[in-house]
Design an enzyme around this catalytic site. Structure first.
Site: not given
Length: 325
Positions: A274, A103, A244
Site C-alpha cells: 500500500n 490514501c 486504491h
C-alpha cells in the site's frame, strides 16, 4: 505519467526475521509478498521529483502552470514540500501546494487539477502522489509494517475537448470526520504537540483494520458507482477498475460488488504494498505498461483513506507511455 519506487526491496521473509509474522500470514491477510522502502536520507520529496520528471518527459514538455503534491508524509511539517519539488524540477515561480487526504489524496488532487483547468486558471497541471510510509510506521507493529510501501506517481493534465482520449468524465469525493480515529497518527499535531511527551504508540501511524475494511469497501463501491453515473457509463461498460491498492481482500470485494471480473481489476500491491497517495498512479502506470490498460479504455478509479476520505473518478485512457525513473 511518471513513476518512481525505491530500489530497496523488503520481502515478507525479511519482516519475519524481526517480527512475529510469516510470509504465509501476510499473504493470506493482505495479498502482499514484498514492498519497496526508502533508505535513510531519501524523502518523499526525492521520490516526487523523480516521478514528476518522468511525467514531464512522458508529456513531451517541461512546462506546467501548477504543481499539486498529494501526500501525508511531507519532508517537513512546515513548509509544504510541493514548492521545493517545483523548484527542483525547474518550475520556480509556479504555484505549488501540498494536499492531505491520505490514501484518497490522488483523487482529491485530480479533482483540484480539473477545477483549475476548467476555470481557466491553469492550462497544464502536474499532479503528484507520493508517500514514504516506512518513515511513520511502528517498527514493532507487524500489521502496519507488513502493509505499507513507499513510492511516487505523477500525471500531467491539460485542457482538452469532450470525447477526446484522456477525458476526465466524472469525479466524486466525500468525507466523514467522525471516522477520524480509524486511520491516524494520534500525537505530534497541534492537539498533542511535539513539545509534549509523546508516547511510543502515539507517535506512529495506527489503523483499525476491521473497521477500515468495512467502510473502505462500502465507500469505494459507492464512489465508483457515482463516478460511472456522472460519466454516463454503465458499470458493465467499464474496461478497467483501478482501486486504491490497500489490501487484496478489499480490491476483490469492491470488484465483486461492482460485478467486474478479476481480470479487469488492476493489482500491483503484491509487489509494492500500500503506497498511499502514490497507489493509484502507480497501479495505472503498471497496467498501462503491461498492456492491460489500452487507449480508449473506460477506466474507473476509487479510493478510501484516513479522515475518513473517499472518492471515485471515471476517465478514458489516453495513448501515453508512462516513464519510470
Amino acid at each position: 505519467m511518471g513513476t518512481s519506487i525505491p530500489e530497496q526491496v523488503v520481502t515478507n521473509d525479511d519482516l519475519s526475521e524481526f517480527l512475529d509474522t510469516s510470509d504465509a500470514w501476510i499473504r493470506q491477510r493482505t495479498g502482499i509478498r514484498e514492498r519497496r522502502v526508502v533508505r535513510p536520507g531519501t524523502s518523499t520529496g526525492d521520490l516526487a521529483v523523480l516521478a514528476a520528471e518522468g511525467a514531464l518527459k512522458s508529456a513531451g514538455s517541461g512546462e506546467a502552470d501548477l504543481v499539486i503534491l498529494a501526500t501525508t508524509t511531507p519532508d517537513h511539517p512546515c513548509p509544504a514540500t510541493a514548492p521545493d519539488v517545483a523548484q527542483r524540477i525547474g518550475l520556480t515561480g509556479v504555484p505549488a501546494f501540498d494536499l492531505s487526504a491520505v490514501c484518497s489524496g490522488f483523487l482529491y488532487g485530480l479533482s483540484c487539477a480539473a477545477g483549475f483547468i476548467r476555470s481557466g486558471a491553469a492550462e497544464r497541471v502536474l499532479l503528484i502522489g507520493a508517500d514514504t510510509y516506512s518513515t511513520i510506521l511502528n517498527p514493532t507493529d507487524r500489521t502496519t509494517r507488513a502493509i505499507f510501501g513507499d513510492g511516487a506517481g505523477a500525471m500531467v493534465l491539460r485542457a482538452g475537448h469532450p470525447g477526446e482520449p484522456g477525458e476526465l468524465a466524472g469525479v466524486t469525493l466525500g468525507s466523514d470526520g467522525a471516522l477520524r480515529d480509524l486511520i491516524t497518527i494520534p500525537e505530534g499535531g497541534s492537539r498533542h504537540p511535539v513539545g509534549d511527551e509523546l508516547t511510543a504508540e502515539g507517535r506512529y501511524f495506527t489503523m483499525r483494520g476491521k473497521s477500515v475494511y468495512r467502510h473502505a469497501v462500502q465507500r469505494m463501491v459507492e464512489s465508483a458507482t457515482r463516478a460511472c453515473e456522472l460519466a454516463g457509463w454503465r458499470l458493465s461498460e467499464v474496461d478497467h477498475l483501478v482501486a486504491h491498492q490497500a489490501n487484496a481482500r478489499i480490491i476483490s470485494a469492491v470488484g465483486e460488488r461492482l460485478r467486474l471480473p478479476a481480470e479487469r481489476c488492476a493489482v500491483n500491491l503484491d509487489r509494492l504494498g500500500n503506497t498511499a497517495a502514490a497507489s493509484i498512479p502507480l497501479a495505472l502506470a503498471d497496467a498501462a505498461t503491461a498492456g492491460a490498460l489500452r487507449p480508449g479504455h473506460r477506466t474507473l478509479l476509487t479510493a478510501f483513506g484516513g479522515g475518513a476520505t473517499w472518492g471515485g473518478a471515471a476517465l478514458t485512457w489516453p495513448d501515453i507511455t508512462p516513464v519510470a525513473v
